[in-house]
Design a protein around this motif. Sequence first.
Motif, PDB file in Angstrom:
ATOM      1  N   GLY A  20      27.667  37.454  34.889  1.00 46.50           N
ATOM      2  CA  GLY A  20      28.375  35.558  34.453  1.00 46.50           C
ATOM      3  C   GLY A  20      29.995  36.318  34.536  1.00 46.50           C
ATOM      4  N   VAL A  21      30.255  37.583  34.376  1.00 47.72           N
ATOM      5  CA  VAL A  21      31.252  38.123  34.236  1.00 47.72           C
ATOM      6  C   VAL A  21      31.717  38.721  35.802  1.00 47.72           C
ATOM      7  CG1 VAL A  21      32.846  40.012  33.491  1.00 47.72           C
ATOM      8  CG2 VAL A  21      32.069  38.427  31.969  1.00 47.72           C
ATOM      9  N   PHE A  22      30.203  38.929  35.820  1.00 48.38           N
ATOM     10  CA  PHE A  22      30.754  39.713  37.114  1.00 48.38           C
ATOM     11  C   PHE A  22      30.899  38.976  38.089  1.00 48.38           C
ATOM     12  CE2 PHE A  22      27.638  41.213  41.165  1.00 48.38           C
ATOM     13  CZ  PHE A  22      28.715  42.480  41.749  1.00 48.38           C
ATOM     14  N   ALA A  23      29.197  38.305  38.234  1.00 49.90           N
ATOM     15  CA  ALA A  23      29.651  36.527  39.351  1.00 49.90           C
ATOM     16  C   ALA A  23      31.449  36.408  38.931  1.00 49.90           C
ATOM     17  CB  ALA A  23      28.962  35.382  39.098  1.00 49.90           C
ATOM     18  N   SER A  24      31.702  36.351  38.522  1.00 53.71           N
ATOM     19  CA  SER A  24      33.291  35.557  38.128  1.00 53.71           C
ATOM     20  C   SER A  24      34.666  36.052  38.768  1.00 53.71           C
ATOM     21  CB  SER A  24      33.838  35.103  36.803  1.00 53.71           C
ATOM     22  OG  SER A  24      34.715  34.559  36.629  1.00 53.71           O
ATOM     23  N   ALA A  25      34.111  37.630  38.711  1.00 56.66           N
ATOM     24  CA  ALA A  25      35.359  38.352  39.495  1.00 56.66           C
ATOM     25  C   ALA A  25      34.925  38.438  41.039  1.00 56.66           C
ATOM     26  CB  ALA A  25      34.943  39.692  38.683  1.00 56.66           C
ATOM     27  N   LEU A  26      33.604  37.475  41.359  1.00 59.14           N
ATOM     28  CA  LEU A  26      33.984  37.342  43.063  1.00 59.14           C
ATOM     29  C   LEU A  26      34.336  36.619  43.868  1.00 59.14           C
ATOM     30  CD1 LEU A  26      30.167  38.731  43.188  1.00 59.14           C
ATOM     31  CD2 LEU A  26      31.772  40.827  43.054  1.00 59.14           C
ATOM     32  N   GLY A  57      25.656  46.844  30.957  1.00 63.35           N
ATOM     33  CA  GLY A  57      26.465  47.701  30.694  1.00 63.35           C
ATOM     34  C   GLY A  57      27.047  47.917  32.918  1.00 63.35           C
ATOM     35  N   ILE A  58      25.396  48.030  33.152  1.00 68.83           N
ATOM     36  CA  ILE A  58      26.144  48.234  34.918  1.00 68.83           C
ATOM     37  C   ILE A  58      26.188  46.739  35.058  1.00 68.83           C
ATOM     38  CG2 ILE A  58      24.121  48.093  36.814  1.00 68.83           C
ATOM     39  CD1 ILE A  58      21.961  49.231  35.472  1.00 68.83           C
ATOM     40  N   PHE A  59      26.164  45.830  35.131  1.00 68.64           N
ATOM     41  CA  PHE A  59      26.919  44.675  35.797  1.00 68.64           C
ATOM     42  C   PHE A  59      28.777  44.356  35.193  1.00 68.64           C
ATOM     43  CE2 PHE A  59      23.074  42.555  36.261  1.00 68.64           C
ATOM     44  CZ  PHE A  59      22.885  41.945  37.831  1.00 68.64           C
ATOM     45  N   LEU A  60      28.696  45.385  33.823  1.00 71.02           N
ATOM     46  CA  LEU A  60      30.423  45.408  33.368  1.00 71.02           C
ATOM     47  C   LEU A  60      31.066  46.537  34.548  1.00 71.02           C
ATOM     48  CD1 LEU A  60      29.622  44.663  29.369  1.00 71.02           C
ATOM     49  CD2 LEU A  60      30.665  43.079  31.106  1.00 71.02           C
ATOM     50  N   PHE A  61      29.777  47.040  34.245  1.00 67.79           N
ATOM     51  CA  PHE A  61      30.533  48.217  34.818  1.00 67.79           C
ATOM     52  C   PHE A  61      31.086  48.021  36.502  1.00 67.79           C
ATOM     53  CE2 PHE A  61      29.718  51.749  38.698  1.00 67.79           C
ATOM     54  CZ  PHE A  61      30.443  52.700  37.854  1.00 67.79           C
ATOM     55  N   THR A 106      31.674  44.691  37.373  1.00 68.82           N
ATOM     56  CA  THR A 106      32.585  43.664  37.828  1.00 68.82           C
ATOM     57  C   THR A 106      34.123  45.102  37.523  1.00 68.82           C
ATOM     58  OG1 THR A 106      31.607  42.327  36.400  1.00 68.82           O
ATOM     59  CG2 THR A 106      33.811  42.309  36.174  1.00 68.82           C
ATOM     60  N   VAL A 107      34.445  45.924  36.609  1.00 70.33           N
ATOM     61  CA  VAL A 107      35.818  46.667  36.667  1.00 70.33           C
ATOM     62  C   VAL A 107      35.874  47.314  38.007  1.00 70.33           C
ATOM     63  CG1 VAL A 107      36.317  48.660  35.860  1.00 70.33           C
ATOM     64  CG2 VAL A 107      34.542  47.465  34.107  1.00 70.33           C
ATOM     65  N   ARG A 108      34.465  47.461  38.428  1.00 70.71           N
ATOM     66  CA  ARG A 108      35.040  48.376  40.265  1.00 70.71           C
ATOM     67  C   ARG A 108      35.309  47.262  40.877  1.00 70.71           C
ATOM     68  NH1 ARG A 108      35.860  53.341  41.044  1.00 70.71           N
ATOM     69  NH2 ARG A 108      34.548  52.989  43.179  1.00 70.71           N
ATOM     70  N   VAL A 109      34.606  46.072  40.728  1.00 69.96           N
ATOM     71  CA  VAL A 109      35.254  44.870  41.728  1.00 69.96           C
ATOM     72  C   VAL A 109      36.784  44.789  41.789  1.00 69.96           C
ATOM     73  CG1 VAL A 109      35.633  42.481  42.259  1.00 69.96           C
ATOM     74  CG2 VAL A 109      33.231  43.949  41.686  1.00 69.96           C
ATOM     75  N   LEU A 110      37.474  44.974  40.253  1.00 67.70           N
ATOM     76  CA  LEU A 110      38.631  44.905  39.299  1.00 67.70           C
ATOM     77  C   LEU A 110      39.612  46.082  40.580  1.00 67.70           C
ATOM     78  CD1 LEU A 110      38.440  43.143  35.712  1.00 67.70           C
ATOM     79  CD2 LEU A 110      38.445  42.132  37.930  1.00 67.70           C
TER      80      LEU A 110
END
Length: 236
Positions: A147-153, A220-224, A226-230
């Motif tokens: 969800g955090v990853f999707a929110s960053a998109l 960890g993969i999805f949080l990583f 997310t960091v890349r998107v940011l």
Amino acid sequence: MTAVYKREMRSYFTTPIGYIFIALFMVVSAWFFMSYTLQQGESSSFGSYFQMIIIIFIAIIPLLTMKLLSEEIKLKTEQLLLTAPVSLAGIVMAKYFAAFTVFGGSFLLSSFIYYIPLVLYGNPNAVIYFCCVFAVLLVGGVFIAVGVFASALTENQFIAAFSTMAMLVPFVFASYLNSYINNEFVRNILSALSVTSRYVSFASGVLDWPAVIYYISLSGIFLFLTVRVLEKRRWA
């Protein structure tokens, strides 16, 4: 990181989102608990209840995650956040832990409350029960990371919520397709992707460490990601 975490925790309870999530989860989980355990008169049937809870999380966990980063993008405050003296990983983890705190607190409270009638009216296996609780916490952690990853998109909270659901469905239902597929290679891939196939061991009272590593690694993969998107947004 602490400041961002506190900010997110406040936002959950200065807006209706935190209250809606907790109320919705408590009502729905209570209904399923009654249906799958107490009404059946079998205190050992709670494994099915926890499986249903995992499916329910597909719909309600996006409530916690849909605004985490999309709201920052919409309000044009993400640049202030990205230039703050906090690492991108720290920002992502703070938002992740805030959502996990609300989710975990609600789930653990309900699990404690529901265990009481199991003890009063039956003889539940405590090891199996707490293994199930531990497994669902890990699965919830994966769902929140997605969800955090999707929110960053996106800057649209509803798109973020629906994107989260769309990404979670394959992880939950992949293993159910195995009964319709004869190809062993494809079946192995679906089982490897599934978060529910690994839950079976916990439902038997076995603390499956490879499954624990899988859940933590997937988070960890999805949080990583997310960091890349940011990072791309920072230099855009």
